[in-house]
Design a protein around this motif. Structure first.
Motif, PDB file in Angstrom:
ATOM      1  N   GLY A 226     -14.335 -44.712   8.577  1.00 40.39           N
ATOM      2  CA  GLY A 226     -15.172 -45.139   8.626  1.00 40.39           C
ATOM      3  C   GLY A 226     -16.325 -44.692   7.906  1.00 40.39           C
ATOM      4  O   GLY A 226     -15.892 -44.224   7.042  1.00 40.39           O
ATOM      5  N   ALA A 232     -15.239 -49.353  10.976  1.00 36.46           N
ATOM      6  CA  ALA A 232     -13.774 -48.933  10.490  1.00 36.46           C
ATOM      7  C   ALA A 232     -12.686 -49.776   9.695  1.00 36.46           C
ATOM      8  O   ALA A 232     -12.482 -51.298  10.736  1.00 36.46           O
ATOM      9  CB  ALA A 232     -13.640 -48.423  11.946  1.00 36.46           C
ATOM     10  N   ILE A 252     -20.801 -45.052  10.877  1.00 35.91           N
ATOM     11  CA  ILE A 252     -19.834 -44.519  11.765  1.00 35.91           C
ATOM     12  C   ILE A 252     -20.439 -43.430  10.997  1.00 35.91           C
ATOM     13  O   ILE A 252     -19.838 -42.895   9.930  1.00 35.91           O
ATOM     14  CB  ILE A 252     -18.430 -44.685  11.278  1.00 35.91           C
ATOM     15  CG1 ILE A 252     -18.845 -46.813  11.855  1.00 35.91           C
ATOM     16  CG2 ILE A 252     -17.616 -44.493  11.618  1.00 35.91           C
ATOM     17  CD1 ILE A 252     -17.463 -47.442  11.696  1.00 35.91           C
ATOM     18  N   LEU A 255     -14.606 -40.977  13.801  1.00 34.92           N
ATOM     19  CA  LEU A 255     -13.226 -41.507  14.227  1.00 34.92           C
ATOM     20  C   LEU A 255     -12.637 -40.579  14.006  1.00 34.92           C
ATOM     21  O   LEU A 255     -12.060 -39.847  13.845  1.00 34.92           O
ATOM     22  CB  LEU A 255     -13.410 -42.493  13.586  1.00 34.92           C
ATOM     23  CG  LEU A 255     -12.832 -44.138  12.959  1.00 34.92           C
ATOM     24  CD1 LEU A 255     -13.489 -44.722  13.804  1.00 34.92           C
ATOM     25  CD2 LEU A 255     -12.890 -43.790  11.585  1.00 34.92           C
ATOM     26  N   SER A 266     -15.632 -44.547  17.977  1.00 37.61           N
ATOM     27  CA  SER A 266     -15.558 -44.462  16.885  1.00 37.61           C
ATOM     28  C   SER A 266     -17.445 -44.078  17.937  1.00 37.61           C
ATOM     29  O   SER A 266     -17.667 -44.376  17.925  1.00 37.61           O
ATOM     30  CB  SER A 266     -15.816 -45.356  16.131  1.00 37.61           C
ATOM     31  OG  SER A 266     -16.874 -46.581  16.973  1.00 37.61           O
TER      32      SER A 266
END
Length: 501
Positions: A226, A232, A252, A255, A266
């Motif tokens: 991420g 991602a 992000i 993850l 996520s």
């Protein structure tokens, strides 16, 4: 966010709206907590400067100074042109707590006393020398350390492959991840050429793509990364890009794979969590959850379809794929919740917060109050880890315990049967940022700012190995065989340390 200590500075690029161009690397003071509940932006009192919040994100200027807008990200966007490699000013992945805890190498003294807290676990200056002297017999030999040094910026995280156990993945502020293959079973065997996983095509495209989180799938075949651009990515263990997953509208922060390997979860600065279906040739959003009202900092699977998430909005949600509302919501914390972790049996959930507490929730009881409320830490708790022991683990006959790591410099081990503190591990003189139990549960590694790593024998509460590296330690990780510990540093390196007892 990348933050400096109390009174410290973070290099930021500030866009000059007068038409005079960008003022490169203007240092701005940093305060506590960037995003409040509901996405409001608290200011450092009297400073007029937007304060920073926490996760591993670059020291790019956040907030109105940039004149940029991040769609959906609390009305903010990062100016991507921050200098990432400025030596001593290297940015560090710091929760909002870090600002109050302090980010310098000096011993941090608690500013508050908590009920039931021990005396400040940070030793006074006169004891520092004696601790260093005591560490001499346990120091790791240089011949037992393999340094991985291909990254050109801070290394935020690392993860050993659970199946192909000579592989370790690392993620960095240089907009790349790498997969390294060990040359043998010890440092002397060296390392084979690493596989680069680029998150940008060229220097311009790499801006704003710091790799903030990564994890291997349980079968060891796939690596998920991420990044700060909100994307991602899923790679094969040989470095081929398999999925590019775009739906988040902000960085992000966490993850996680489910055990089955068909879903990837996520959590993002955009306040949402997403379950991605990556079982086919094309990955897609299975479900997006928008229950948090501020950035989602951490996520963790309970089983293949149920997960927990936490946020700067001070809440913890438990959600299930296919349901439109959370199964449970816990609102017991009084400040940002930094991490959530399920125990090996999937029945107990631990959370930790800037409110200096860690809480254990027994979801099966259906009550809103925590089963345990641990209040002994004197400063913010950044991470919690369960021992790989007890029901549901590979070591079912060993007792389950919880480790909490705090900016007060201590690691505490808790008995979750009766809620008592088993051990206080207090040799660190700086904020402890990462802890990891060994696969057997017999040992615990801890890493702090200023580059100090200790390996502790859990049963005795004594350190058996010590290592001092250059820069700050952001993460520590054990290999499956329990023969090596990796530590990620702000100085762009990963140190892989042989562990022999």
């Amino acid at each position: 966010a990348m933050a400096a200590g109390k009174g410290g500075v973070v290099p930021m690029d500030v866009e000059d709206k007068s038409g005079g161009g960008s003022q490169q690397h203007q240092s701005l003071p940093v305060g506590h907590g960037m995003m409040g509940a509901g996405g409001s932006i608290p200011m450092t009192p009297g400073s007029g400067v937007v304060t920073m919040n926490g996760r591993p994100v670059p020291s790019h200027g956040f907030g109105p100074q940039n004149g940029n807008v991040m769609p959906g990200g609390g009305g903010l966007r990062v100016n991507p042109s921050a200098g990432m490699n400025n030596g001593n000013n290297a940015s560090a992945p710091v929760p909002s707590a870090m600002v109050t805890a302090g980010f310098s190498g000096a011993p941090q003294q608690s500013q508050q006393s908590m009920p039931g807290a021990d005396a400040s676990p940070n030793p006074q200056a006169e004891t520092v020398a004696s601790i260093e002297e005591e560490d001499i017999p346990t120091r790791v030999k240089s011949s037992d350390v393999l340094e991985l040094s291909k990254h050109s910026s801070e290394v935020f995280m690392c993860a050993w492959n659970p199946i192909y156990t000579d592989l370790i993945a690392t993620g960095s502020g240089d907009a790349s991840a790498r997969i390294w293959q060990m040359g043998g079973t010890d440092a002397a065997s060296g390392c084979r050429p690493s596989t680069l996983l680029p998150h940008g095509r060229d220097s311009a495209d790499r801006k704003n793509k710091d790799v903030t989180t990564l994890e291997w799938s349980s079968d060891g075949e796939l690596l998920a990364t991420g990044s700060y651009d909100g994307v991602a990515r899923v790679w094969t263990r040989t470095g081929e890009l398999k999925h590019t997953l775009r739906s988040h509208r902000g960085p992000i922060f966490s993850l996680k794979w489910n055990r089955r390997g068909n879903f990837l979860l996520s959590g993002s600065y955009d306040k949402s969590t997403i379950v991605w279906d990556v079982s086919g040739d094309v990955g897609f959003v299975k479900q997006q959850f928008k229950h948090h009202i501020a950035p989602a900092l951490d996520v963790d699977w309970k089983d293949d379809v149920t997960f927990a998430s936490c946020s700067t909005d001070k809440s913890v949600h438990i959600c299930k794929v296919g349901l439109g509302r959370p199964l449970h919501t816990y609102t017991g914390h009084t400040d940002e919740v930094n991490a959530v972790k399920w125990d090996p049996s999937g029945t107990l959930l631990a959370s930790c917060s800037d409110d200096c507490t860690a809480k254990v929730w027994d979801v099966g009881r259906g009550r809103n109050e925590p089963l345990h409320d641990f209040k002994s830490h004197a400063q913010e708790i950044y991470t919690v880890k369960w021992s790989p022991t007890g029901q549901g683990s590979m070591n079912p006959t060993k007792p389950l315990m919880l480790a909490t790591a705090s900016f007060d410099g201590s690691v505490r081990l808790w008995n979750v049967q009766n809620g008592t503190c088993i051990r206080v591990l207090s040799r660190h003189r700086d904020s402890v940022y990462s802890v990891a139990f060994s696969p057997s549960g017999e040992y615990l590694a801890s890493g702090s700012l200023a580059g100090q790593l200790y390996i502790w024998k859990v049963r005795e509460g004594k350190h058996v190995k010590s290592f001092k590296g250059k820069g700050d330690i952001f993460e520590v990780a054990w290999n499956v065989e329990e023969t090596r510990v990796a530590a990620c540093f702000s100085s762009n390196v990963v140190s892989v340390i042989d562990f022999k007892m």
